[in-house]
Write a protein that holds these residues in place. Structure first.
Motif, mmCIF file in Angstrom:
data_model
loop_
_atom_site.group_PDB
_atom_site.id
_atom_site.type_symbol
_atom_site.label_atom_id
_atom_site.label_comp_id
_atom_site.label_asym_id
_atom_site.label_seq_id
_atom_site.Cartn_x
_atom_site.Cartn_y
_atom_site.Cartn_z
ATOM 1 N N ASP A 80 52.976 -4.847 -17.213
ATOM 2 C CA ASP A 80 52.878 -6.137 -16.531
ATOM 3 C C ASP A 80 51.401 -6.442 -16.336
ATOM 4 O O ASP A 80 50.715 -5.797 -15.542
ATOM 5 N N LEU A 81 50.912 -7.411 -17.121
ATOM 6 C CA LEU A 81 49.480 -7.722 -17.144
ATOM 7 C C LEU A 81 49.047 -8.615 -15.985
ATOM 8 O O LEU A 81 47.862 -8.826 -15.766
ATOM 9 N N GLY A 82 50.024 -9.189 -15.269
ATOM 10 C CA GLY A 82 49.705 -10.049 -14.125
ATOM 11 C C GLY A 82 49.191 -11.427 -14.521
ATOM 12 O O GLY A 82 48.492 -12.085 -13.753
ATOM 13 N N ASP A 87 53.285 -18.860 -16.699
ATOM 14 C CA ASP A 87 54.346 -17.963 -16.228
ATOM 15 C C ASP A 87 54.539 -16.798 -17.214
ATOM 16 O O ASP A 87 55.634 -16.247 -17.348
ATOM 17 N N PHE A 88 53.462 -16.450 -17.898
ATOM 18 C CA PHE A 88 53.560 -15.522 -19.031
ATOM 19 C C PHE A 88 54.096 -14.132 -18.657
ATOM 20 O O PHE A 88 55.119 -13.683 -19.193
ATOM 21 N N SER A 89 53.419 -13.438 -17.733
ATOM 22 C CA SER A 89 53.880 -12.072 -17.421
ATOM 23 C C SER A 89 55.226 -12.053 -16.687
ATOM 24 O O SER A 89 56.100 -11.259 -17.054
ATOM 25 N N ARG A 129 35.673 -10.666 -23.655
ATOM 26 C CA ARG A 129 36.504 -10.072 -24.717
ATOM 27 C C ARG A 129 37.841 -9.621 -24.146
ATOM 28 O O ARG A 129 38.275 -8.503 -24.364
ATOM 29 N N ILE A 130 38.498 -10.504 -23.424
ATOM 30 C CA ILE A 130 39.671 -10.047 -22.676
ATOM 31 C C ILE A 130 40.821 -9.582 -23.573
ATOM 32 O O ILE A 130 41.531 -8.634 -23.230
ATOM 33 N N CYS A 131 41.005 -10.219 -24.726
ATOM 34 C CA CYS A 131 42.104 -9.787 -25.599
ATOM 35 C C CYS A 131 41.857 -8.361 -26.093
ATOM 36 O O CYS A 131 42.793 -7.564 -26.186
ATOM 37 N N ALA A 132 40.599 -8.043 -26.384
ATOM 38 C CA ALA A 132 40.276 -6.688 -26.836
ATOM 39 C C ALA A 132 40.522 -5.693 -25.699
ATOM 40 O O ALA A 132 41.126 -4.637 -25.900
ATOM 41 N N ILE A 133 40.077 -6.034 -24.493
ATOM 42 C CA ILE A 133 40.283 -5.150 -23.331
ATOM 43 C C ILE A 133 41.784 -4.979 -23.076
ATOM 44 O O ILE A 133 42.270 -3.890 -22.782
ATOM 45 N N CYS A 134 42.524 -6.076 -23.194
ATOM 46 C CA CYS A 134 43.967 -6.036 -22.976
ATOM 47 C C CYS A 134 44.617 -5.105 -24.005
ATOM 48 O O CYS A 134 45.486 -4.296 -23.667
ATOM 49 N N GLY A 135 44.168 -5.193 -25.254
ATOM 50 C CA GLY A 135 44.691 -4.321 -26.313
ATOM 51 C C GLY A 135 44.405 -2.858 -26.011
ATOM 52 O O GLY A 135 45.296 -2.007 -26.103
ATOM 53 N N THR A 137 43.875 -1.532 -23.151
ATOM 54 C CA THR A 137 44.662 -1.164 -21.962
ATOM 55 C C THR A 137 46.095 -0.809 -22.355
ATOM 56 O O THR A 137 46.619 0.248 -21.989
ATOM 57 N N LYS A 138 46.724 -1.685 -23.149
ATOM 58 C CA LYS A 138 48.111 -1.435 -23.530
ATOM 59 C C LYS A 138 48.214 -0.180 -24.398
ATOM 60 O O LYS A 138 49.101 0.643 -24.195
ATOM 61 N N ARG A 139 47.289 -0.041 -25.327
ATOM 62 C CA ARG A 139 47.344 1.141 -26.218
ATOM 63 C C ARG A 139 47.180 2.431 -25.426
ATOM 64 O O ARG A 139 47.881 3.412 -25.641
ATOM 65 N N LYS A 222 53.610 -18.485 -23.907
ATOM 66 C CA LYS A 222 52.547 -17.909 -24.741
ATOM 67 C C LYS A 222 51.428 -17.382 -23.851
ATOM 68 O O LYS A 222 51.159 -17.941 -22.787
ATOM 69 N N CYS A 223 50.764 -16.334 -24.307
ATOM 70 C CA CYS A 223 49.630 -15.826 -23.544
ATOM 71 C C CYS A 223 48.519 -16.878 -23.557
ATOM 72 O O CYS A 223 48.123 -17.345 -24.626
ATOM 73 N N PRO A 224 48.010 -17.252 -22.371
ATOM 74 C CA PRO A 224 46.988 -18.312 -22.338
ATOM 75 C C PRO A 224 45.665 -17.891 -22.983
ATOM 76 O O PRO A 224 44.834 -18.734 -23.286
ATOM 77 N N TYR A 225 45.485 -16.589 -23.193
ATOM 78 C CA TYR A 225 44.221 -16.151 -23.795
ATOM 79 C C TYR A 225 44.262 -16.192 -25.326
ATOM 80 O O TYR A 225 43.281 -15.877 -25.982
ATOM 81 N N GLY A 226 45.440 -16.524 -25.885
ATOM 82 C CA GLY A 226 45.531 -16.793 -27.326
ATOM 83 C C GLY A 226 45.141 -15.645 -28.228
ATOM 84 O O GLY A 226 44.278 -15.774 -29.085
ATOM 85 N N ARG A 227 45.773 -14.507 -28.037
ATOM 86 C CA ARG A 227 45.459 -13.311 -28.798
ATOM 87 C C ARG A 227 45.710 -13.508 -30.305
ATOM 88 O O ARG A 227 46.572 -14.276 -30.691
ATOM 89 N N GLU A 228 44.922 -12.832 -31.120
ATOM 90 C CA GLU A 228 45.125 -12.793 -32.574
ATOM 91 C C GLU A 228 44.815 -14.103 -33.284
ATOM 92 O O GLU A 228 45.015 -14.219 -34.475
HETATM 93 FE FE1 FES Z 1 46.739 -9.508 -23.652
HETATM 94 FE FE2 FES Z 1 47.040 -12.082 -24.125
HETATM 95 S S1 FES Z 1 45.251 -11.064 -23.479
HETATM 96 S S2 FES Z 1 48.525 -10.550 -24.204
#
Ligand code: FES
Ligand code: ZN
Ligand code: ZN
Length: 301
Positions: A80-82, A87-89, A129-135, A137-139, A222-228
């Motif tokens: 749960d990324l918060g 309303d994504f997470s 670089r939040i998408c990279a940090i998020c990746g 974190t999840k990994r 959809k994730c508002p940070y637009g990953r990938e």
């Molecule tokens: Fe991790 Fe969008 S930043 S799912």
């Protein structure tokens, strides 16, 4: 349009396979394909225990569903990324919880805010670089969980489209390190669980048809940070080629897996140190995960 197997009316057509299927044979086709991938790439022993990282998207839901149908012991894992924007997470969490309940899959949830006192949006305020940090974190969290439950492997929902577009992107840059690692199975290494991608040969249209057949409803938010997003142009290029030559995406990726061994040894050497905080292999004395979630918090105390 008739089913290639039984001749009854077909509900779906897959030009890449030169086939059309009725409901029954779509189900059989999909299960057989994934089962062949698992066998060919030595992903799991029969009835093996597998952790599936479930995000709430169709790919990870279908991965968990298929592995369960094929008789594996599936353990779901969700972070749960918060992220409350769109309303994504909350929506994703609800979808994953309901899915796991319905399919009798035990689910482990890590709530970042509960465990580390902050979430992705808070980290995003200081990080571009939040998408990279998020990746990362999840990994980190899914690897840690897979090791803690002694899973035979950790499965993610990467699809043929994902694998082919990453391959094209890595080839365009001749990124040898990632070219060595684009295969469907990555063996376990000290500190790392074995990683598998059971849908590595299933394309988007096959997964959509299969999800629909089994009433698997992914999260729509959809994730508002637009990953990938940066890989979209590679996807578009491949889609254009696929339209002209059905099956090309599959042979592009499949032939790569035959020759991927040529890139072995070009990988960066495995990390030499263990993170001082979590003990997992790292390239720096404190790993990115711990720098983001643990060390900062200690400074604040
Ligand atoms: Fe991790 Fe969008 S930043 S799912
Ligand atoms: Zn049929
Ligand atoms: Zn660490």
């Amino acid at each position: 349009m008739k089913c290639t197997v039984c001749g009854k009316p077909a509900i779906v057509k897959f030009p890449a396979h030169n086939s059309a299927f009725c409901e029954e044979h779509l189900d059989a086709f999909f299960l057989r394909q994934v089962s062949k991938t698992i066998e060919k790439y030595k992903m799991l022993p029969p009835k093996g225990r597998v952790v599936v990282a479930i995000s709430g998207g169709k790919d990870s839901l279908v991965t968990a569903y298929v592995l369960k149908r094929l008789g594996y012991e599936v353990l779901g894992f969700f972070v749960d990324l918060g992220i409350t924007q769109n309303d994504f997470s909350p929506r994703s969490r609800e979808v994953v919880e309901n899915f796991c309940k319905e399919h009798d899959i035990p689910l482990e949830i890590v709530d970042l805010k509960e465990r580390y006192g902050k979430d992705i949006p808070e980290v995003a305020k200081r990080q571009d670089r939040i998408c990279a940090i998020c990746g990362v974190t999840k990994r980190h969290l899914m690897n840690e969980y897979a090791l803690s439950v002694n899973a035979d492997a950790l499965a993610t929902g990467h699809t043929l489209d994902d694998m082919a577009k990453l391959l094209l992107a890595n080839l365009m840059r001749w990124d040898l390190h990632h070219l060595a690692k684009g295969v469907p199975t990555l063996p376990a290494e000290p500190g790392f669980a074995k990683k598998i991608k059971p849908l590595a040969f299933q394309s988007e249209d096959e997964i959509i048809a299969f999800a629909k057949l089994h009433n698997i409803k992914p999260v729509e938010a959809k994730c508002p940070y637009g990953r990938e997003a940066k890989y979209n142009r590679y996807q578009e290029a491949l889609d254009m080629l696929e339209e002209k030559s059905p099956g090309i995406k599959r042979s592009f990726y499949k032939n790569y897996t035959k020759y991927a061994y040529l890139f072995e040894g070009t990988q960066a050497r495995p990390p030499k140190v263990n993170c001082e905080v979590c003990g997992f292999p790292s390239v720096s004395p404190v790993c990115t995960f711990c720098r983001t979630w643990v060390v900062d918090n200690e400074k604040k105390k």
